[in-house]
Design a protein around this motif. Sequence first.
Motif, PDB file in Angstrom:
ATOM      1  N   GLY A   1       0.813  -1.217   0.000  1.00  0.00           N
ATOM      2  CA  GLY A   1       0.000   0.000   0.000  1.00  0.00           C
ATOM      3  C   GLY A   1       0.839   1.256   0.000  1.00  0.00           C
ATOM      4  N   GLY A   2       2.091   1.161  -0.450  1.00  0.00           N
ATOM      5  CA  GLY A   2       2.963   2.328  -0.511  1.00  0.00           C
ATOM      6  C   GLY A   2       3.673   2.642   0.790  1.00  0.00           C
ATOM      7  N   LEU A   3       3.575   1.769   1.762  1.00  0.00           N
ATOM      8  CA  LEU A   3       4.283   1.996   3.026  1.00  0.00           C
ATOM      9  C   LEU A   3       5.777   1.745   2.830  1.00  0.00           C
ATOM     10  CD1 LEU A   3       1.934   0.249   5.613  1.00  0.00           C
ATOM     11  CD2 LEU A   3       2.265   2.697   5.283  1.00  0.00           C
TER      12      LEU A   3
ATOM     13  N   GLY B   1       3.398  -3.437  17.406  1.00  0.00           N
ATOM     14  CA  GLY B   1       2.771  -4.761  17.395  1.00  0.00           C
ATOM     15  C   GLY B   1       1.890  -5.019  16.192  1.00  0.00           C
ATOM     16  N   ILE B   2       2.018  -4.193  15.174  1.00  0.00           N
ATOM     17  CA  ILE B   2       1.208  -4.347  13.963  1.00  0.00           C
ATOM     18  C   ILE B   2       2.085  -4.930  12.863  1.00  0.00           C
ATOM     19  CG2 ILE B   2      -0.139  -3.135  12.209  1.00  0.00           C
ATOM     20  CD1 ILE B   2      -0.665  -0.975  14.402  1.00  0.00           C
ATOM     21  N   SER B   3       1.703  -6.082  12.361  1.00  0.00           N
ATOM     22  CA  SER B   3       2.444  -6.737  11.291  1.00  0.00           C
ATOM     23  C   SER B   3       1.838  -6.373   9.943  1.00  0.00           C
ATOM     24  CB  SER B   3       2.425  -8.255  11.480  1.00  0.00           C
ATOM     25  OG  SER B   3       2.938  -8.885  10.329  1.00  0.00           O
ATOM     26  N   VAL B   4       2.524  -5.540   9.193  1.00  0.00           N
ATOM     27  CA  VAL B   4       2.035  -5.134   7.876  1.00  0.00           C
ATOM     28  C   VAL B   4       1.960  -6.353   6.956  1.00  0.00           C
ATOM     29  CG1 VAL B   4       2.550  -3.741   5.824  1.00  0.00           C
ATOM     30  CG2 VAL B   4       2.825  -2.764   8.113  1.00  0.00           C
TER      31      VAL B   4
ATOM     32  N   GLY C   1      -2.422  -8.113  -4.671  1.00  0.00           N
ATOM     33  CA  GLY C   1      -2.240  -6.705  -5.023  1.00  0.00           C
ATOM     34  C   GLY C   1      -3.397  -5.803  -4.640  1.00  0.00           C
ATOM     35  N   ALA C   2      -4.270  -6.268  -3.743  1.00  0.00           N
ATOM     36  CA  ALA C   2      -5.443  -5.483  -3.369  1.00  0.00           C
ATOM     37  C   ALA C   2      -5.082  -4.140  -2.745  1.00  0.00           C
ATOM     38  CB  ALA C   2      -6.327  -6.278  -2.408  1.00  0.00           C
TER      39      ALA C   2
ATOM     40  N   VAL D   1      11.832  12.004  -0.239  1.00  0.00           N
ATOM     41  CA  VAL D   1      11.391  11.146   0.854  1.00  0.00           C
ATOM     42  C   VAL D   1      10.276  10.272   0.307  1.00  0.00           C
ATOM     43  CG1 VAL D   1      12.041  12.762   2.665  1.00  0.00           C
ATOM     44  CG2 VAL D   1       9.771  12.906   1.689  1.00  0.00           C
ATOM     45  N   GLY D   2      10.132   9.113   0.866  1.00  0.00           N
ATOM     46  CA  GLY D   2       9.100   8.211   0.389  1.00  0.00           C
ATOM     47  C   GLY D   2       9.691   6.942  -0.171  1.00  0.00           C
ATOM     48  N   VAL D   3       8.823   6.139  -0.709  1.00  0.00           N
ATOM     49  CA  VAL D   3       9.189   4.793  -1.136  1.00  0.00           C
ATOM     50  C   VAL D   3      10.226   4.782  -2.250  1.00  0.00           C
ATOM     51  CG1 VAL D   3       8.280   2.679  -2.169  1.00  0.00           C
ATOM     52  CG2 VAL D   3       7.019   3.814  -0.364  1.00  0.00           C
TER      53      VAL D   3
END
Length: 183
Positions: A72-74, A86-89, A103-104, A157-159
């Motif tokens: 999702g662009g993270l 504690g959040i697993s992307v 790819g949703a 900055v960014g991906v």
Amino acid sequence: MFERFTVHARGVVTGAVEHASRAGSPVVTEEHLLLALLDREGTKAAFALASLGVTDRRAELIEALAAARRRGGLSKADTAALSELGISVEEIVARVEQTHGPGALADAPRGKAWPSGRPSFTKESKKVLERALRIALARKQKHIGDEHLLLAVAAGVGVVGEVLAEFGGTYGGVEGVLSLRAA
């Protein structure tokens, strides 16, 4: 501003538009600009990318960009920060893709094409072009070359900037190689 672009810089912009068109995207993104820079041969940017080993790892770089789109662009920094909470992307991506298909979360770039159907530039890709102008002016250069575009992508900055840096194309690295070539 475009009157200041060298033939090579114009080639990057044209190449980015072609990448966007081939991908069916209504807009030109920073990723398309990077891909167009990687296509160049015999230019200052091509020399810098080859010297840093980025060109040889093109396929891996493209896979890393695709993985970022899939998240999702993270960026990896975003993913790490969420992991500390504690959040697993990766788990979220897997669950979403299990329900909605592969790819949703890879959201298509937003924006509208020109009435002619030609892709327009996103706000972020326009910032790259503006940053290239500022870099050229700071160096007291009257033209904007593909090397300035590469520096502008690397400074972002960014991906896209993060992935380029991950494969050796940091701003400092690009600047160092270009200054050696100029000497």
